[in-house]
Design a protein around this motif. Structure first.
Motif, PDB file in Angstrom:
ATOM      1  N   TYR A 184      -7.223  -4.580   4.597  1.00 41.93           N
ATOM      2  CA  TYR A 184      -6.583  -3.836   3.514  1.00 41.93           C
ATOM      3  C   TYR A 184      -5.067  -4.032   3.509  1.00 41.93           C
ATOM      4  CZ  TYR A 184     -10.986  -1.524   2.440  1.00 41.93           C
ATOM      5  OH  TYR A 184     -12.285  -1.273   2.058  1.00 41.93           O
ATOM      6  N   ILE A 185      -4.512  -4.418   4.645  1.00 40.25           N
ATOM      7  CA  ILE A 185      -3.076  -4.707   4.695  1.00 40.25           C
ATOM      8  C   ILE A 185      -2.753  -5.911   3.823  1.00 40.25           C
ATOM      9  CG2 ILE A 185      -1.170  -5.375   6.220  1.00 40.25           C
ATOM     10  CD1 ILE A 185      -2.551  -3.865   8.464  1.00 40.25           C
ATOM     11  N   ASP A 186      -3.622  -6.935   3.872  1.00 45.05           N
ATOM     12  CA  ASP A 186      -3.392  -8.141   3.068  1.00 45.05           C
ATOM     13  C   ASP A 186      -3.517  -7.864   1.572  1.00 45.05           C
ATOM     14  OD1 ASP A 186      -2.977  -9.635   5.349  1.00 45.05           O
ATOM     15  OD2 ASP A 186      -5.090 -10.164   5.552  1.00 45.05           O
ATOM     16  N   MET A 187      -4.196  -6.800   1.207  1.00 48.42           N
ATOM     17  CA  MET A 187      -4.316  -6.449  -0.212  1.00 48.42           C
ATOM     18  C   MET A 187      -3.030  -5.852  -0.760  1.00 48.42           C
ATOM     19  SD  MET A 187      -8.090  -4.681  -0.342  1.00 48.42           S
ATOM     20  CE  MET A 187      -9.558  -5.499   0.297  1.00 48.42           C
ATOM     21  N   TYR A 337      -7.268 -16.378   6.800  1.00 46.09           N
ATOM     22  CA  TYR A 337      -6.377 -17.525   6.673  1.00 46.09           C
ATOM     23  C   TYR A 337      -4.936 -17.040   6.583  1.00 46.09           C
ATOM     24  CZ  TYR A 337     -10.302 -20.682   5.973  1.00 46.09           C
ATOM     25  OH  TYR A 337     -11.432 -21.419   6.151  1.00 46.09           O
ATOM     26  N   ARG A 338      -4.045 -17.802   7.204  1.00 43.40           N
ATOM     27  CA  ARG A 338      -2.626 -17.453   7.222  1.00 43.40           C
ATOM     28  C   ARG A 338      -1.801 -18.672   6.809  1.00 43.40           C
ATOM     29  NH1 ARG A 338      -1.674 -12.732   9.900  1.00 43.40           N
ATOM     30  NH2 ARG A 338       0.480 -13.293  10.356  1.00 43.40           N
ATOM     31  N   TYR A 339      -0.657 -18.408   6.172  1.00 40.15           N
ATOM     32  CA  TYR A 339       0.211 -19.483   5.703  1.00 40.15           C
ATOM     33  C   TYR A 339       0.943 -20.169   6.856  1.00 40.15           C
ATOM     34  CZ  TYR A 339      -0.081 -17.996   0.794  1.00 40.15           C
ATOM     35  OH  TYR A 339      -0.501 -17.704  -0.482  1.00 40.15           O
ATOM     36  N   LYS A 340       1.151 -21.462   6.702  1.00 40.84           N
ATOM     37  CA  LYS A 340       2.053 -22.245   7.543  1.00 40.84           C
ATOM     38  C   LYS A 340       2.531 -23.413   6.678  1.00 40.84           C
ATOM     39  CE  LYS A 340       2.569 -24.886  11.818  1.00 40.84           C
ATOM     40  NZ  LYS A 340       1.890 -25.492  12.984  1.00 40.84           N
ATOM     41  N   VAL A 341       3.739 -23.263   6.105  1.00 39.88           N
ATOM     42  CA  VAL A 341       4.223 -24.202   5.101  1.00 39.88           C
ATOM     43  C   VAL A 341       5.589 -24.747   5.514  1.00 39.88           C
ATOM     44  CG1 VAL A 341       4.771 -24.535   2.669  1.00 39.88           C
ATOM     45  CG2 VAL A 341       3.022 -22.876   3.328  1.00 39.88           C
ATOM     46  N   ALA A 362       3.856 -15.231   2.130  1.00 36.50           N
ATOM     47  CA  ALA A 362       3.104 -14.315   1.270  1.00 36.50           C
ATOM     48  C   ALA A 362       4.040 -13.429   0.467  1.00 36.50           C
ATOM     49  CB  ALA A 362       2.166 -13.465   2.129  1.00 36.50           C
ATOM     50  N   ALA A 363       5.186 -13.050   1.056  1.00 42.05           N
ATOM     51  CA  ALA A 363       6.142 -12.216   0.332  1.00 42.05           C
ATOM     52  C   ALA A 363       6.745 -12.957  -0.851  1.00 42.05           C
ATOM     53  CB  ALA A 363       7.245 -11.752   1.282  1.00 42.05           C
ATOM     54  N   ILE A 364       7.050 -14.242  -0.686  1.00 38.43           N
ATOM     55  CA  ILE A 364       7.658 -15.029  -1.773  1.00 38.43           C
ATOM     56  C   ILE A 364       6.638 -15.306  -2.863  1.00 38.43           C
ATOM     57  CG2 ILE A 364       8.812 -17.182  -2.352  1.00 38.43           C
ATOM     58  CD1 ILE A 364       9.802 -17.299   0.542  1.00 38.43           C
ATOM     59  N   ILE A 365       5.427 -15.707  -2.472  1.00 36.64           N
ATOM     60  CA  ILE A 365       4.401 -16.094  -3.451  1.00 36.64           C
ATOM     61  C   ILE A 365       3.780 -14.871  -4.113  1.00 36.64           C
ATOM     62  CG2 ILE A 365       2.175 -17.254  -3.728  1.00 36.64           C
ATOM     63  CD1 ILE A 365       2.994 -19.090  -1.427  1.00 36.64           C
ATOM     64  N   GLY A 366       3.595 -13.803  -3.342  1.00 33.79           N
ATOM     65  CA  GLY A 366       2.990 -12.598  -3.883  1.00 33.79           C
ATOM     66  C   GLY A 366       1.489 -12.539  -3.728  1.00 33.79           C
ATOM     67  N   LYS A 367       0.878 -13.510  -3.072  1.00 32.17           N
ATOM     68  CA  LYS A 367      -0.567 -13.530  -2.839  1.00 32.17           C
ATOM     69  C   LYS A 367      -0.843 -14.012  -1.421  1.00 32.17           C
ATOM     70  CE  LYS A 367      -2.090 -14.203  -7.617  1.00 32.17           C
ATOM     71  NZ  LYS A 367      -2.805 -12.911  -7.699  1.00 32.17           N
ATOM     72  N   SER A 368      -1.966 -13.598  -0.866  1.00 32.19           N
ATOM     73  CA  SER A 368      -2.317 -13.972   0.497  1.00 32.19           C
ATOM     74  C   SER A 368      -2.832 -15.401   0.546  1.00 32.19           C
ATOM     75  CB  SER A 368      -3.376 -13.018   1.045  1.00 32.19           C
ATOM     76  OG  SER A 368      -4.597 -13.167   0.333  1.00 32.19           O
TER      77      SER A 368
END
Length: 541
Positions: A184-187, A337-341, A362-368
């Motif tokens: 629910y945190i990722d939501m 899944y987690r970002y690594k860009v 995720a903060a910049i894109i706005g989606k998980s």
């Protein structure tokens, strides 16, 4: 008995009941983390024509027979069902009965334009209270509020879970402490970080009140809780209207999170170390610095996300038919899944490669990352395109960790991003104090500062040979101990100034009042001092 009955008329003495209902909530209840798609049960919350609610359950194989008619928010008719006592611990309704569908049950399509709809039963914050300790069950309720502050998630290794706390306020100004756990945190978190400078209204469906460290907390209940952020239905419009009335014409902005507040203080007090990309590349010591840069491109050689362990967030590797975390040394079952860009950024001084991890990306894109990966399921690479669209051409402030070498003493070609400024108020403070911030960070001894001193403070002999500067000294007063440091200073005169002084001889310039370039005492050497002392003595003779 009438063919179609209301919930208030149901009892356990018959199995031939028929009801017309609207589906308020539809969710799957898994009895274990490793359950397959056919295991567990499908749960429904229904309301009838009189707006009474009741809970309904069915096995997954029965649900698959009727799933085309069972849609959240939709209407249907159900016949031949069982009526049982509502003995669940987490009661989704206050009805004393609950329903169960079996193999004899039937679900039919039902259309009615005037059938009532009430998807939410909202409670005001002042109506909530901590349940009594001797009560073994609790009731699930709905609340809506504006987020005023939040904290970053906290990992709890002993429970192998994570928790995030935040606060909401209702239209009456009452506040409510809330907590979210795990998925629910990722939501919520990416949407909060993406809309940090705007109003975030959250509809918290089927949550529960509990006691945490002596205080009341409103938290999610696994599987059934549903979060909606900044919706556009009647519930959100009514809340906005009431908030605008209470606020005197406008909604208050979302307050800073604790981390955002710390960054705001850093920039407002001019204590943030702001560097350029070229300066960062030249530094050899480990440090944390801020840079303002524009994202130009993304490294497409690697995936934009990875399958992560739920315990430590490290990458999970596949060994045969099993997934294993090499950090925890345990077999794991996860779909997180987690970002690594890797991104390429530019500022006026050059280019650099930065590494964005999950929270910042995720903060910049706005989606998980999970949402973006799901968009790639059909092979269209739509998730990758959405990531690129959300990142490229963004001009942001990045806090980067400058660690030139890894454990193997191999020089790295990228910087790791530890924080990103998205809050407009903090960005504005940075812009107002941009020059001052650079001057304040210049006080910190860096290799760039030393090199600049060496370039400016050349010896008088080198300046005369190159014709780019004049050494100006007072020949009539002796060099005492206090003047040792000043005597080693050089004034560099640029070409346009040099043209006006071309006719002056060295003896004429020596007779002038001394003008010294300010310099660090660390760069003054004995050799420079002795050289100038000999020159002055020679000119006197």
């Amino acid at each position: 008995m009438a063919l179609w009955s209301l919930f208030k008329d149901l009892h356990a003495g018959s199995t031939t009941w028929g009801i017309k209902v609207r589906i308020v909530r539809l969710y799957k209840l898994s009895h274990s983390k490793n359950a397959s798609d056919n295991e567990g049960s499908m749960e429904l919350v229904l309301h009838d024509e009189s707006l009474d609610r009741i809970h309904c359950s069915m096995d997954m194989d029965i649900f698959k027979k009727f799933q085309e008619h069972l849609v959240e928010g939709g209407l249907c008719c159900i016949t031949h069902l069982l009526v049982k006592d509502n003995d669940w611990k987490g009661k989704s309704t206050t009805n004393k009965h609950r329903l169960c569908l079996n193999r004899d049950s039937k679900v039919l399509e039902f259309k009615c334009s005037n059938f009532p709809s009430r998807m939410h039963e909202l409670k005001e914050f002042h109506e909530l209270s901590i349940p009594k300790k001797d009560e073994w069950s609790y009731q699930l309720i709905d609340v809506i509020g504006r987020v005023t502050s939040y904290q970053q998630p906290t990992k709890m290794p002993s429970l192998k879970t994570s928790r995030m706390d935040f606060k909401m306020v209702d239209t009456s100004g009452n506040s409510l402490d809330c907590s979210l756990w795990d998925e629910y945190i990722d939501m919520l978190l990416p949407k909060l970080e993406h809309n940090i400078n705007n109003t975030c209204i959250v509809l918290f469906r089927f949550g529960r009140v509990c006691e945490y460290k002596g205080e009341m907390k409103f938290q999610n209940t696994h599987h059934i809780t549903h979060l909606i952020v900044n919706g556009d239905d009647d519930v959100f419009n009514q809340f906005r209207t009431r908030m605008e009335t209470e606020d005197g014409g406008g909604l208050n902005k979302l307050m800073f999170s604790e981390e955002d507040h710390d960054m705001y203080v850093e920039f407002s007090q001019k204590s943030a170390r702001v560097q350029t990309l070229s300066c960062l590349k030249g530094m050899k010591q480990v440090s944390n610095d801020w840079v303002e840069a524009t994202i130009l491109d993304i490294d497409t050689k690697t995936d934009y996300w990875y399958l992560a362990c739920k315990t430590c967030d490290k990458k999970v590797y596949v060994e045969g038919s099993r997934m294993k975390c090499w950090t925890c040394r345990e077999q794991t079952f996860t779909d997180t899944y987690r970002y690594k860009v890797h991104i390429v950024v530019q500022d006026p001084t050059g280019y650099a490669t930065l590494l964005l991890w999950n929270r910042e990306c995720a903060a910049i894109i706005g989606k998980s990352a999970g949402e973006m990966r799901d968009l790639n399921a059909d092979g269209s690479k739509m998730g990758n395109k959405m990531v690129e669209k959300g990142l490229i051409h963004k001009k942001l402030l990045f806090e980067v960790k400058n660690n030139p070498y890894n454990n193997n003493q191999v020089q790295k070609d990228y910087f790791i991003v530890t924080r990103v400024v998205l809050n407009e108020d903090t960005m504005e403070i940075y812009r107002l104090n941009q020059v001052t911030d650079e001057e304040s960070t210049a006080i910190v001894p860096t290799e760039k500062n030393y090199k600049r001193c060496e370039l400016l403070e050349v010896s008088s002999k080198e300046a005369d040979e190159k014709g780019k500067g004049l050494y100006i000294e007072d020949a009539e007063h002796d060099i005492d101990e206090q003047g040792v440091e000043d005597a080693g200073k050089v004034l560099v005169v640029h070409d346009d100034e040099l043209s006006t002084k071309k006719s002056e001889t060295m003896s004429e310039s020596v007779a002038k009042e001394p003008i010294y370039q300010k310099r660090d005492s660390e760069t003054t050497t004995d050799a420079t001092y002795m050289l100038k002392k000999k020159r002055i003595t020679k000119e006197k003779n």
